[in-house]
Write a protein that holds these residues in place. Sequence first.
Motif, mmCIF file in Angstrom:
data_model
loop_
_atom_site.group_PDB
_atom_site.id
_atom_site.type_symbol
_atom_site.label_atom_id
_atom_site.label_comp_id
_atom_site.label_asym_id
_atom_site.label_seq_id
_atom_site.Cartn_x
_atom_site.Cartn_y
_atom_site.Cartn_z
ATOM 1 N N HIS A 170 48.358 39.735 66.553
ATOM 2 C CA HIS A 170 49.571 38.928 66.384
ATOM 3 C C HIS A 170 48.729 37.672 65.566
ATOM 4 O O HIS A 170 47.879 37.114 65.852
ATOM 5 C CB HIS A 170 50.004 38.349 67.609
ATOM 6 C CG HIS A 170 51.266 37.451 67.442
ATOM 7 N ND1 HIS A 170 50.990 36.363 67.904
ATOM 8 C CD2 HIS A 170 52.457 37.614 66.989
ATOM 9 C CE1 HIS A 170 52.095 35.525 67.375
ATOM 10 N NE2 HIS A 170 53.189 36.179 67.017
ATOM 11 N N VAL A 171 49.194 37.701 64.371
ATOM 12 C CA VAL A 171 48.635 36.593 63.506
ATOM 13 C C VAL A 171 49.822 35.433 63.341
ATOM 14 O O VAL A 171 50.971 35.325 62.931
ATOM 15 C CB VAL A 171 48.440 37.068 61.867
ATOM 16 C CG1 VAL A 171 47.893 36.060 61.126
ATOM 17 C CG2 VAL A 171 47.628 38.478 62.164
ATOM 18 N N ILE A 172 49.119 34.175 63.799
ATOM 19 C CA ILE A 172 50.148 33.037 63.647
ATOM 20 C C ILE A 172 49.784 32.324 62.381
ATOM 21 O O ILE A 172 48.708 32.036 62.113
ATOM 22 C CB ILE A 172 49.625 32.019 64.781
ATOM 23 C CG1 ILE A 172 50.038 32.602 65.953
ATOM 24 C CG2 ILE A 172 50.426 30.902 64.522
ATOM 25 C CD1 ILE A 172 49.519 31.897 67.334
ATOM 26 N N LEU A 173 50.783 32.383 61.514
ATOM 27 C CA LEU A 173 50.891 31.600 60.166
ATOM 28 C C LEU A 173 51.425 30.575 60.229
ATOM 29 O O LEU A 173 52.596 30.056 60.135
ATOM 30 C CB LEU A 173 51.644 32.590 59.037
ATOM 31 C CG LEU A 173 51.139 34.162 58.920
ATOM 32 C CD1 LEU A 173 52.355 34.766 58.244
ATOM 33 C CD2 LEU A 173 49.788 34.154 58.616
ATOM 34 N N ASP A 174 50.277 29.377 60.125
ATOM 35 C CA ASP A 174 50.584 28.135 60.437
ATOM 36 C C ASP A 174 50.554 27.319 59.314
ATOM 37 O O ASP A 174 49.638 26.655 58.728
ATOM 38 C CB ASP A 174 49.645 27.444 61.388
ATOM 39 C CG ASP A 174 49.847 25.889 61.924
ATOM 40 O OD1 ASP A 174 50.992 25.515 61.793
ATOM 41 O OD2 ASP A 174 49.057 25.404 62.274
ATOM 42 N N GLY A 175 51.679 27.338 58.245
ATOM 43 C CA GLY A 175 51.841 26.744 57.161
ATOM 44 C C GLY A 175 52.847 27.252 56.313
ATOM 45 O O GLY A 175 53.614 28.240 56.543
ATOM 46 N N MET A 194 49.937 28.318 51.511
ATOM 47 C CA MET A 194 49.157 29.629 52.119
ATOM 48 C C MET A 194 49.364 30.578 50.859
ATOM 49 O O MET A 194 50.329 31.019 50.702
ATOM 50 C CB MET A 194 49.366 30.184 53.316
ATOM 51 C CG MET A 194 49.447 29.247 54.642
ATOM 52 S SD MET A 194 49.958 29.970 56.261
ATOM 53 C CE MET A 194 48.284 30.980 56.598
ATOM 54 N N LYS A 195 48.274 31.226 50.436
ATOM 55 C CA LYS A 195 48.481 32.143 49.428
ATOM 56 C C LYS A 195 48.766 33.449 49.897
ATOM 57 O O LYS A 195 47.939 33.934 50.674
ATOM 58 C CB LYS A 195 47.214 32.023 48.555
ATOM 59 C CG LYS A 195 46.809 30.897 47.872
ATOM 60 C CD LYS A 195 47.985 30.100 47.069
ATOM 61 C CE LYS A 195 47.688 28.760 46.583
ATOM 62 N NZ LYS A 195 48.620 28.101 45.791
ATOM 63 N N PRO A 196 49.714 34.130 49.471
ATOM 64 C CA PRO A 196 50.059 35.496 50.079
ATOM 65 C C PRO A 196 48.865 36.495 49.901
ATOM 66 O O PRO A 196 48.723 37.341 50.760
ATOM 67 C CB PRO A 196 51.291 35.887 49.248
ATOM 68 C CG PRO A 196 51.948 34.745 48.678
ATOM 69 C CD PRO A 196 50.660 33.643 48.570
ATOM 70 N N ARG A 221 45.548 29.200 58.658
ATOM 71 C CA ARG A 221 46.384 27.875 58.095
ATOM 72 C C ARG A 221 45.390 27.460 56.706
ATOM 73 O O ARG A 221 44.285 27.728 56.691
ATOM 74 C CB ARG A 221 46.413 26.711 58.950
ATOM 75 C CG ARG A 221 45.302 26.190 59.636
ATOM 76 C CD ARG A 221 45.520 25.032 60.518
ATOM 77 N NE ARG A 221 46.258 25.699 61.771
ATOM 78 C CZ ARG A 221 45.593 26.259 62.711
ATOM 79 N NH1 ARG A 221 44.489 26.421 62.899
ATOM 80 N NH2 ARG A 221 46.328 26.722 63.699
ATOM 81 N N PRO A 222 46.092 26.573 56.114
ATOM 82 C CA PRO A 222 45.311 26.129 55.120
ATOM 83 C C PRO A 222 44.351 24.972 55.489
ATOM 84 O O PRO A 222 44.566 24.313 56.431
ATOM 85 C CB PRO A 222 46.391 25.107 53.877
ATOM 86 C CG PRO A 222 47.787 26.013 54.284
ATOM 87 C CD PRO A 222 47.409 26.425 55.817
ATOM 88 N N ALA A 223 43.077 24.687 54.801
ATOM 89 C CA ALA A 223 42.146 23.882 55.510
ATOM 90 C C ALA A 223 42.840 22.332 55.454
ATOM 91 O O ALA A 223 42.277 21.645 56.082
ATOM 92 C CB ALA A 223 41.127 23.810 54.163
ATOM 93 N N SER A 224 44.046 22.105 54.614
ATOM 94 C CA SER A 224 44.353 20.871 54.905
ATOM 95 C C SER A 224 45.385 20.512 55.707
ATOM 96 O O SER A 224 46.135 19.632 55.843
ATOM 97 C CB SER A 224 45.177 20.630 53.228
ATOM 98 O OG SER A 224 46.080 21.368 53.135
#
Length: 227
Positions: A170-175, A194-196, A221-224
């Motif tokens: 399960h991948v949590i896409l936080d962004g 986030m770049k696809p 998530r992005p570093a920012s």
Amino acid sequence: MTAKKPLALVAGAGAGLGQSLLARLQAGGMTAVGLGRTKPDHTVGAFHTLDLSDADATSGTIADLIAAHGPPKIVVHNTAELVIAPFTETTLADYQRTWTSMVQTLIILAQSVMQPMVRGGGGALIVSGATASLRGGARFSAFASAKFALRGLTQSLAREYQPAGVHVAHVILDGIIDTARSRDVHTLDPAKMMKPEDIAEAYWQIAHQPPSAWCHEIDLRPASEGF
């Protein structure tokens, strides 16, 4: 005789992450097949237009693909139905729609692929989650309740099928994912999205983790991005 390329399926293969996933799977030497309600203007690999919440249509299409290509080695569940509204304005139909789009489709997908994958020697099932998988925000009650359910279903599948050789993650896409649509809707600097293609690379790496070091859940998530 030329060996068949292993089959990879992306359920919810729309523009953006879905197509990036297909591109990465195809680049990895797989027969990449997208499944979804709406075919993008430009698609990578084959695409089958169908309602993934329709059990007969989905199971029939997947059975035909397995007959032609063998059991899938990588399956990605990437469907979503975003509803943002105050609780008093969120209808029962909104809840049913989010559940149908995300939970019911995974049930049908898993029922169609898990046993063939076990018989075929294993593989990977990766499910796309979101920040709402862990935290219900104001005005996100429909979306978060379905994402919570999706996470629980994925955990159950992992515990049942991991011993049989199927890696369930399960991948949590936080962004916010960088797509043409998100650039139109959000004022966020695209450099902070986030770049696809980068998410797709992470999915590829998860699908190829050695059995001695499988992850079940990972957050990207992005570093920012704060967390």
